[in-house]
Design a protein around this motif. Structure first.
Motif, short mmCIF file in Angstrom:
data_model
loop_
_atom_site.label_atom_id
_atom_site.label_comp_id
_atom_site.label_asym_id
_atom_site.label_seq_id
_atom_site.Cartn_x
_atom_site.Cartn_y
_atom_site.Cartn_z
N VAL A 107 0.86 -1.15 0.16
CA VAL A 107 -0.16 -0.12 0.00
C VAL A 107 0.81 1.33 -0.11
CG1 VAL A 107 -1.48 1.28 1.56
CG2 VAL A 107 -2.16 -1.16 0.93
N PHE A 108 2.00 1.17 0.81
CA PHE A 108 2.63 2.31 0.90
C PHE A 108 3.11 2.92 -0.35
CE2 PHE A 108 6.59 4.79 1.42
CZ PHE A 108 6.28 5.79 2.15
N ASP A 109 3.91 1.79 -0.99
CA ASP A 109 4.44 2.11 -2.47
C ASP A 109 3.48 2.49 -3.38
OD1 ASP A 109 6.29 0.67 -0.60
OD2 ASP A 109 7.61 0.23 -2.33
N ASN A 110 2.35 2.09 -3.27
CA ASN A 110 1.28 2.46 -4.35
C ASN A 110 1.02 3.59 -4.05
OD1 ASN A 110 -0.07 0.49 -6.45
ND2 ASN A 110 0.16 -0.82 -4.59
N VAL A 120 10.85 12.21 -5.99
CA VAL A 120 11.06 12.44 -4.73
C VAL A 120 11.62 11.19 -3.86
CG1 VAL A 120 9.97 13.19 -2.34
CG2 VAL A 120 9.17 14.02 -4.56
N SER A 121 12.40 11.25 -2.91
CA SER A 121 13.08 10.01 -2.35
C SER A 121 11.98 9.53 -1.38
CB SER A 121 14.41 10.36 -1.70
OG SER A 121 14.04 11.04 -0.54
N LYS A 122 12.21 7.98 -1.12
CA LYS A 122 11.18 7.61 -0.25
C LYS A 122 11.25 8.11 1.23
CE LYS A 122 9.52 3.01 0.07
NZ LYS A 122 9.51 1.44 -0.24
N ALA A 123 12.43 8.28 1.78
CA ALA A 123 12.66 9.06 3.02
C ALA A 123 12.05 10.59 3.22
CB ALA A 123 14.12 9.15 3.32
N VAL A 129 3.41 10.75 2.50
CA VAL A 129 2.45 9.55 2.12
C VAL A 129 1.72 9.14 3.45
CG1 VAL A 129 2.66 7.07 1.41
CG2 VAL A 129 4.06 8.95 0.38
N MET A 130 2.56 9.01 4.34
CA MET A 130 1.98 8.44 5.61
C MET A 130 0.43 9.37 6.01
SD MET A 130 3.07 5.35 6.26
CE MET A 130 1.87 5.15 7.71
N ALA A 131 0.88 10.56 5.91
CA ALA A 131 -0.61 11.47 5.98
C ALA A 131 -1.55 11.59 4.96
CB ALA A 131 0.09 13.04 5.91
N ALA A 132 -1.48 11.23 4.01
CA ALA A 132 -2.34 10.70 2.80
C ALA A 132 -3.11 9.51 3.23
CB ALA A 132 -1.73 10.77 1.38
N LEU A 133 -2.25 8.63 3.69
CA LEU A 133 -2.85 7.13 4.22
C LEU A 133 -3.81 7.15 5.45
CD1 LEU A 133 0.04 4.44 3.33
CD2 LEU A 133 -2.15 4.73 2.39
#
Lengths: 277, 281
Positions: A107-110, A120-123, A129-133
């Motif tokens: 899910v995160f990578d999606n 943009v780097s993953k870090a 991304v976490m905020a969007a989730l």
């Protein structure tokens, strides 16, 4: 075509986010999917494109997204910078009819994908991304794979992915058509809440009168063969509706649905060329 | 927002049901018992009827020959394995690379695909003599034959896989301005992985078969080389027990290759692809 002034337009609404002028689309097989559609989408609006299948509502949405060029007419973005690819920079989020997730990615990578494609780097992207989730209630499922989720949850991942770039315009193409009624109502509330909280502008394609009436601040009723806008209705703002549990059974909602239904019936049986202003 | 109860994950990963262990045991025990029974019946048939070993050797004799002739068979097995795996690796690299090239442009596909098909449909035994003439080293010629056979299933599977990407995912990548390279690396290649794995499984088996067939075609030209040559040689000398021993080694190699490619496939797909998941109803 000019919509009557809605009750609560935010300031700065005079300048449309996107503006369609005489947009037509003819497919290679000769079908005229969309005929001379003109429409301004203003900031903060929740516009539903409502109509029977074949009325060109999805086609219109895809043209706005830049997926496919109009055969005639123009799509303008008066309020956006245009990027190198000829599209407004980072301004569009798109939610498809299906969740359209990569099954090989968690899910995160999606949800991270749009940012990753922008380099943009993953870090760097982790918090965003976490905020969007979190806004779609899936922060605990970041490591799950799409197949481990229910249909409604997959759709939420799709919404989180669309929100991760903080788009000015969110385009949704019958996103909840394949879901059960209960999940659909819940997701409708979620979308309304996000629209309200984040000040989004949403264009929502649906063939459900009830959905359109529940969600929209404005409904463009479309007719088929050829696809065109038949009537453009401004409604009372749906803001706060998702917190009012009684609204779905209220008389006001019933009245609204009746009104929209009549407009749709009018659109479906209207003679060609009889578009309302 | 709180995820409600009916929105819970659809699948449950834990599977510690008491039936699972018994099922696993059965899956090993049943085929093993069946194999033992078959060998026993074979052994009994040979002994009871006094079948001479040059017609049909008993399993015990085949096993003894395998041990006795190990010094001859082991190097031959190594040669066959080397040919098989180098052909397979070449086919994997070549097939995937050509598939990527083919899907980049319709022109390239129209121009090149017919040759791939012609190479595939022409029986390898028919081209082998020609390749043996052209290529100076017999080993090299045999490897080319094996490569040609394994190449096509990998190519056609990869082409199919690269073309079967969800159109909406392609639209999504377009929408976010992905480059062709990003689209290939992050979307098309992972989406084609199940197809690649199907190609690998077919190609793995075929490259062994093709290595053997090519060696047969090479005949005495391949003197002192792989298992297939030892097999032919045993036949000429009526050394049937050794022929069976070589056959056992070939079968075992085939099974090992199949198990290996299946394992690789399962390891790479187990997290997400339907083919690697057990169905729970």
């Amino acid at each position: 075509m000019s919509a009557p002034a809605a009750t609560s337009l935010p300031p700065g609404a005079a300048r449309p986010v996107v503006s369609l002028r005489g947009v037509s689309k003819r497919f290679s097989n000769g079908t005229l999917a969309l005929s001379s559609m003109s429409m301004d989408i203003r900031r903060g609006e929740f516009v539903s494109l409502l109509g029977p299948s074949g009325c060109g509502k999805s086609t219109a949405l895809r043209i706005v997204a830049g997926l496919g060029q109009p055969s005639e007419g123009t799509v303008d973005w008066p309020a956006s910078r245009i990027g190198r690819n000829g599209r407004p920079d980072a301004d569009i989020g798109f939610v498809f009819q299906e969740p359209t997730l990569m099954p090989w990615k968690p899910v995160f990578d999606n949800a991270f994908l749009p940012l990753r494609l922008k380099g943009v780097s993953k870090a760097q992207a982790r918090d965003t991304v976490m905020a969007a989730l979190e806004t779609v209630g899936l922060e605990d499922f970041a490591r799950a794979y799409p197949r481990e989720l229910s249909g409604g949850m997959r759709m939420r991942v799709s919404i989180a992915r669309a929100l991760v770039t903080e788009p000015k315009l969110l385009l949704m193409d019958e996103p909840f058509g394949a879901l059960d009624e209960i999940t659909r109502q819940k997701l409708n509330d979620d979308v309304l809440r996000l629209w309200h909280e984040k000040g989004l502008t949403v264009v929502f394609v649906t063939h459900s009168v009830f959905e359109a009436a529940y969600l929209s601040s404005r409904i463009a009723v479309m007719g088929a063969r050829p696809g065109r806008v038949v009537s453009d209705m401004a409604l009372a703002s749906p803001a706060g509706r998702e917190r009012d549990a009684g609204f779905r059974s209220s008389d006001a909602y019933g009245e609204l649905c009746r009104h929209v239904s009549q407009a749709l019936a009018g659109a479906m049986y209207a003679p060609r060329g009889a578009e309302a202003a | 927002m709180v995820a409600l109860a009916d929105d819970a994950p659809a699948a449950n990963r834990s599977e510690s049901a008491p039936g699972a262990n018994r099922d696993r045991l059965m899956r090993i025990a049943v085929p093993a018992a069946m194999l033992a029974l078959t060998l026993l019946a074979w052994e009994a048939y040979v002994r009871l009827n006094g079948v001479p070993p040059y017609i049909l050797p008993a399993p015990s004799l085949v096993a003894a020959t395998l041990v006795k002739d190990w010094a001859t068979l082991w190097p031959a097995l190594l040669v066959t394995l080397q040919i098989t795996f180098s052909a397979l690796i070449l086919a994997l690299v070549g097939g995937s690379a050509l598939a990527i090239l083919l899907v980049q442009s319709r022109w390239v596909e129209l121009a090149l695909y017919p040759y791939a098909v012609i190479l595939q449909v022409t029986p390898i035994v028919a081209i082998a003599p020609l390749i043996l003439v052209y290529v100076p080293s017999t080993q090299g010629a045999i490897m080319i034959c094996a490569f040609l056979v394994a190449f096509f299933p990998i190519l056609s599977n990869m082409v199919q896989g690269l073309k079967s990407v969800d159109h909406n995912l392609l639209n999504l990548y377009d929408l976010y301005g992905a480059s062709r390279w990003q689209q290939l690396r992050m979307l098309k290649l992972p989406a084609a992985l199940p197809y690649f794995m199907a190609g690998l499984k077919i190609g793995g088996g075929l490259s062994l078969i093709a290595a053997v067939v090519a060696e047969f075609a090479a005949g005495s030209a391949g003197a002192g080389s792989g298992l297939a040559f030892r097999l032919l040689e045993s036949q000429y000398r009526m050394n049937i027990p050794r022929l069976f021993a070589a056959l056992v080694l070939l079968s075992a190699t085939g099974v090992a290759i199949f198990a290996f490619t299946s394992l690789v496939s399962w390891l790479s797909l187990r997290r997400w692809h339907e083919s690697a998941l057990s169905r729970e109803n």
